[in-house]
Design an enzyme around this catalytic site. Structure first.
Site, PDB file in Angstrom:
ATOM      1  N   ASP A  51      -3.970 -12.955   3.897  1.00 21.03           N
ATOM      2  CA  ASP A  51      -5.257 -12.456   4.381  1.00 21.03           C
ATOM      3  C   ASP A  51      -6.417 -12.842   3.461  1.00 21.03           C
ATOM      4  OD1 ASP A  51      -4.200 -10.717   2.518  1.00 21.03           O
ATOM      5  OD2 ASP A  51      -4.240  -8.951   3.819  1.00 21.03           O
ATOM      6  N   HIS A  93      -6.047  -7.453  -0.350  1.00 22.51           N
ATOM      7  CA  HIS A  93      -6.233  -6.029  -0.620  1.00 22.51           C
ATOM      8  C   HIS A  93      -5.533  -5.635  -1.929  1.00 22.51           C
ATOM      9  CE1 HIS A  93      -6.447  -6.402   3.837  1.00 22.51           C
ATOM     10  NE2 HIS A  93      -7.473  -5.592   3.667  1.00 22.51           N
ATOM     11  N   ASP A 118      -2.450 -10.701  -2.380  1.00 16.63           N
ATOM     12  CA  ASP A 118      -2.990 -10.286  -1.086  1.00 16.63           C
ATOM     13  C   ASP A 118      -4.483  -9.958  -1.278  1.00 16.63           C
ATOM     14  OD1 ASP A 118      -1.731  -8.851   1.688  1.00 16.63           O
ATOM     15  OD2 ASP A 118      -3.601  -7.936   0.977  1.00 16.63           O
ATOM     16  N   HIS A 171       0.822  -1.224   0.000  1.00 16.05           N
ATOM     17  CA  HIS A 171       0.000   0.000   0.000  1.00 16.05           C
ATOM     18  C   HIS A 171       0.856   1.275   0.000  1.00 16.05           C
ATOM     19  CE1 HIS A 171      -3.517  -2.417   0.491  1.00 16.05           C
ATOM     20  NE2 HIS A 171      -3.188  -2.846   1.701  1.00 16.05           N
TER      21      HIS A 171
HETATM   22 ZN   LIG Z   1      -3.766  -7.276   2.834  1.00 13.96          ZN
END
Ligand SMILES: [Zn+2]
Length: 350
Positions: free
Chosen positions: A289, A202, A200, A159
């Site tokens: 995750d 996200h 991931d 991120h």
């Molecule tokens: Zn993540």
């Protein structure tokens, strides 16, 4: 598999972050490192402490102002009257704000995209050590020494943008690894083309931003639909890159509740696109995750499912740098990584 870790990656211990306005404990805990190291040692992997990569590899991705901010912010912040023990911004950068701030409070707002990236005493040491792990793994693979290597990066990185922290991330280890790999591939006379494959749960918005206008790095991300999931403002299918980079960014958002089979079908599709790009190397942004019982869960991947993921990625037959991203079910991390690596190696040795 050859693996790189660093003892400093446990030094990042922010006390809290804000969720829906409420202070909460940070699920991105140092115990994640211990759990993963245990798994690697039990598997008998060749685990090494990553050497200092030097500042050039980080500076190839991140701006000088941002690197100076990360290094100095905590010491400057705690000198402020009535300051918290970790830097959390109370102003944010907007498109109408045109000047770089001098104050650490202003710089926190400039360089932190959300309240989920608190900077505590050991944050800089930990994220720098994590990027050292990524660079060591990239060098091992891009030099031709190893077909694959694993970097135990913590805190995660995908991120983080060129000058922006966010979502538990500070330095973008996958981007730093990709950039370092490009340099070494070119030095060996190989096509300087790298794919970053982000699995991931996200969207890897920081990685997307770093390579947005680049045609030598193909960024592919499979993630939960951002219309209902972090990072909300990036990760949609229409985001395809710009300028020379147009068409070299592929987002594959999947609905919340996506099953393991549907996730793995998307992984195969993502790898098919990567195959058409014909990279010399893959950087795999590996998050656990996507696990069905992760505290941030959105997908239904099981522990054996990570073995299927490992096999599928290895079957692409490309040199692979595995960079650890998220995964917050600490009690299951060892089993999930073991399953992934067993699957990866079973397919690699065939
Ligand atoms: Zn993540």
């Amino acid at each position: 598999m050859r693996c790189f870790h660093h003892p400093d990656t446990v030094l990042h211990r922010p006390p809290q972050f804000l969720v829906r306005g409420q202070p909460k404990p940070v699920p991105e805990k140092p115990e994640r490192v211990t759990a993963v190291l245990d798994a690697l040692n039990r598997r008998g992997d060749r685990v090494e402490v990553a050497p200092d990569a030097g500042p050039a590899a980080r500076a190839a991705v991140h701006s000088p102002e941002y690197l100076a901010f990360l290094e100095t912010a905590h010491a400057r912040w705690i000198k402020l009257p009535d300051a918290s023990s970790a830097v959390i911004p109370n102003v944010h950068r907007g498109p109408d704000m045109l000047s770089y701030p001098v104050s650490v409070v202003g710089q926190a707002g400039y360089h932190m995209s959300d309240t989920a990236c608190p900077i505590a005493e050991g944050t800089w040491a930990a994220t720098r050590a994590a990027s050292d792990c990524a660079v060591a793994a990239a060098r091992a693979v891009a030099s031709g020494e190893e077909p694959a290597a694993y970097a135990l990066c913590r805190p995660p990185g995908h991120h983080a943008g060129r000058d922006m922290a966010g979502g538990f991330c500070y330095l973008n280890h996958a981007a730093i690894a990709a950039q370092e790999a490009l340099r070494l591939l070119a030095g060996r006379g190989l096509p300087p083309r790298v794919a970053v494959f982000d699995v991931d749960v996200h969207h890897g918005n920081g990685t997307q931003a770093v390579f947005w206008e680049r045609d030598d790095v193909f960024v592919v991300s499979i993630h939960a639909d951002p219309s209902e999931f972090y990072p909300f403002m990036a990760g949609y299918g229409h985001e395809r890159g710009a300028g020379r980079g147009e068409g070299f960014n592929l987002n594959m958002p999947l609905p919340l509740g996506t099953s393991e089979d549907d996730f793995l079908a998307a992984v195969r599709d993502g790898l098919a696109s990567i195959g058409r790009f014909a990279p010399s190397l893959i950087v795999l942004s590996l998050g656990f995750d996507t696990f069905k019982d992760d505290p941030l869960a959105a997908f239904g991947v099981t522990t054996p499912g990570f073995g299927r993921l490992g096999r599928t990625v290895a079957e692409a037959g490309l040199p692979t740098v595995v960079v650890q991203e998220g995964g917050y079910a600490v009690d299951h991390l060892a089993a999930n990584l073991t399953s992934f690596l067993n699957g990866f190696e079973a397919a690699s040795t065939r």
